[in-house]
Enzyme design. Structure first.
Site, PDB file in Angstrom:
ATOM      1  N   HIS A 292       0.952  -1.069  -0.093  1.00 58.10           N
ATOM      2  CA  HIS A 292      -0.101   0.085   0.048  1.00 58.10           C
ATOM      3  C   HIS A 292       0.832   1.277   0.005  1.00 58.10           C
ATOM      4  O   HIS A 292       1.761   1.232   0.854  1.00 58.10           O
ATOM      5  CB  HIS A 292      -0.663  -0.007   1.121  1.00 58.10           C
ATOM      6  N   SER A 293       0.365   2.278  -0.780  1.00 62.70           N
ATOM      7  CA  SER A 293       0.999   3.591  -0.792  1.00 62.70           C
ATOM      8  C   SER A 293       2.370   3.552  -0.983  1.00 62.70           C
ATOM      9  O   SER A 293       2.949   3.122  -2.047  1.00 62.70           O
ATOM     10  CB  SER A 293       0.658   4.122   0.370  1.00 62.70           C
ATOM     11  N   TYR A 294       3.355   3.819  -0.003  1.00 63.44           N
ATOM     12  CA  TYR A 294       4.721   3.893   0.161  1.00 63.44           C
ATOM     13  C   TYR A 294       5.404   2.520   0.100  1.00 63.44           C
ATOM     14  O   TYR A 294       6.484   2.292  -0.315  1.00 63.44           O
ATOM     15  CB  TYR A 294       5.465   4.721   1.324  1.00 63.44           C
ATOM     16  N   GLY A 296       4.630   0.209  -1.950  1.00 68.63           N
ATOM     17  CA  GLY A 296       4.621   0.234  -3.569  1.00 68.63           C
ATOM     18  C   GLY A 296       5.938   0.613  -3.945  1.00 68.63           C
ATOM     19  O   GLY A 296       6.838  -0.113  -4.730  1.00 68.63           O
TER      20      GLY A 296
END
Length: 415
Positions: A292-294, A296
């Site tokens: 999720h988010s960072y 990735g």
């Protein structure tokens, strides 16, 4: 909205000062009178009234909150959701209270991972000495021995820790939407081994000693002349500076230093360490990532450093509103091509769930997570991600069917 006594007095003084125009003796007298009034105010006492001590409970019960049967955080007595503005006009104090509750939430989720999900805590580095700083991850009992499939979960940046997608969701909505627990439970039901990264646990904080907090003048990098000028500052000027500092931070918090954890000093370093020491050594033929988010960006950085190993072991990757950038991270052409075939990014969008969303970057397909809220993308795409994994595994098995006794017999007869 009620305002504090200190704020009220400052407002009155500002209004009066604004009304004064420079020039005549009357204005000068008024200015002198206002300064005299300000000097008579007991600022220490007013500040104490403005901001209560930054001391908060260390348990949910102490805060008088508990999670109900639906996983929602509710006040024990009133049944109401969490209230951020517990004290009006004291934003800093309310924020510190929220952060204190957040630390308790983190420990509560850790407990749920062990007790409700039956995961075990594994300390890092694996060869850590007793005295050095340590981090940890969580994994299922079969994470290293499951020969079929393994799921790896990576959260985003900030205050979240292992087992969390978003602290805000846990506090204001429920455990299902804000934690990774639904992913863990379903993964284990479907026969996955599970590893949960803890990529923001990069250092421990140690309180500064007096010598660290106040270095001697001789140890300063400043030129001697500049130090001498500072020492000659009039007492009144120093007093004024001290007042402004106290107004900005009336309750000076303890000063700490960060002691980084060996080989785990950043999210990216943590992911590489867990890959080298656990994921790459796991028996599973098929590894699946949810990031999720960072998280990735962390996965892309991992692939840049371990490209061949990732391609050999990872089946597909589900990203949720990932903030990675293949250009800024300098991902090579072969990585970009692999991501186009083996990754999918569920992004925040007003479009219906799983609707294709255009991308400016030539990396992986993007589809709608069915929500415009960044922090909800992992929860809203939950069922779609498991379907994505299942279809990828089925497709892989069709391409490389597992040999059976009958197929071996036919081959033998043909020979």
């Amino acid at each position: 909205m009620p305002i504090s006594s200190f704020t009220f007095i400052l407002l009155v003084l500002r209004l009066n000062m604004a009304q004064l125009q420079p020039g005549g003796p009357d204005e000068k007298e008024k200015t002198t009178a206002l300064k005299d009034l300000l000097s008579r105010i007991d600022l220490d006492e007013l500040m104490k009234k403005d901001e209560p001590p930054l001391e908060f409970p260390d348990t949910l019960e102490g805060f008088e909150y508990a999670f109900n049967e639906k996983g929602q955080l509710r006040h024990i007595k009133t049944g109401e959701p969490f209230v951020f503005n517990y004290r009006e006009d004291l934003h800093r104090w309310n924020q510190k209270r929220y952060e204190a509750l957040g630390e308790i939430i983190t420990k509560h989720v850790y407990d749920l991972l062990e007790k409700e999900c039956n995961l075990k805590k594994v300390h890092l580095p694996v060869d850590a000495t007793e005295d050095e700083p340590k981090s940890f991850i969580f994994m299922s009992e079969d994470a290293m021995t499951n020969t079929e499939k393994l799921m790896v979960l990576i959260h985003g940046s900030g205050v979240v820790r292992a087992g969390q997608w978003a602290r805000r969701l846990i506090i204001n909505e429920d455990l299902d939407s804000g934690t990774q627990i639904p992913y863990i439970k379903r993964a284990m039901e479907e026969g996955y081994g599970v590893i949960v990264l803890n990529s923001n646990e990069n250092y421990i904080e140690v309180e500064k000693t007096k010598t660290e907090a106040q270095p001697s003048p001789d140890s300063s990098d400043e030129p001697a002349e500049k130090r001498e000028r500072k020492e000659k500052i009039p007492k009144e000027t120093k007093k004024r500076r001290d007042f402004y500092e106290k107004y900005r931070n009336p309750q000076k918090e303890k000063e700490t230093v960060q002691v980084y954890i060996r080989d785990n000093g950043s999210p990216e370093e943590h992911a590489v360490y867990v890959w080298d020491n656990f994921i790459s050594k796991a028996a599973a033929e098929n590894v699946f990532f949810v990031a999720h988010s960072y998280g990735g960006l962390v996965f892309v950085e991992l692939m840049i450093q371990r490209e061949t190993d990732i391609k050999n072991k990872v089946t597909v990757v589900a990203l949720t509103d990932s903030v990675h950038n293949v250009w800024h991270q300098e991902a090579c052409k072969t990585i970009r091509e692999w991501m186009r075939e083996n990754c999918c990014n569920w992004v925040s969008s007003s479009e219906p769930l799983d609707t294709s969303v255009e991308s400016m970057l030539p990396d992986c397909p993007r589809v709608s997570a069915g929500t415009e809220r960044h922090e909800l993308t992992s929860w809203k795409s939950f069922h779609s991600i498991f379907k994505f994994f299942s279809e990828a595994l089925d497709a892989k098995n069709r391409v490389t069917p597992t040999p059976t006794r009958r197929s071996n017999r036919i081959k033998h007869e043909e020979l």
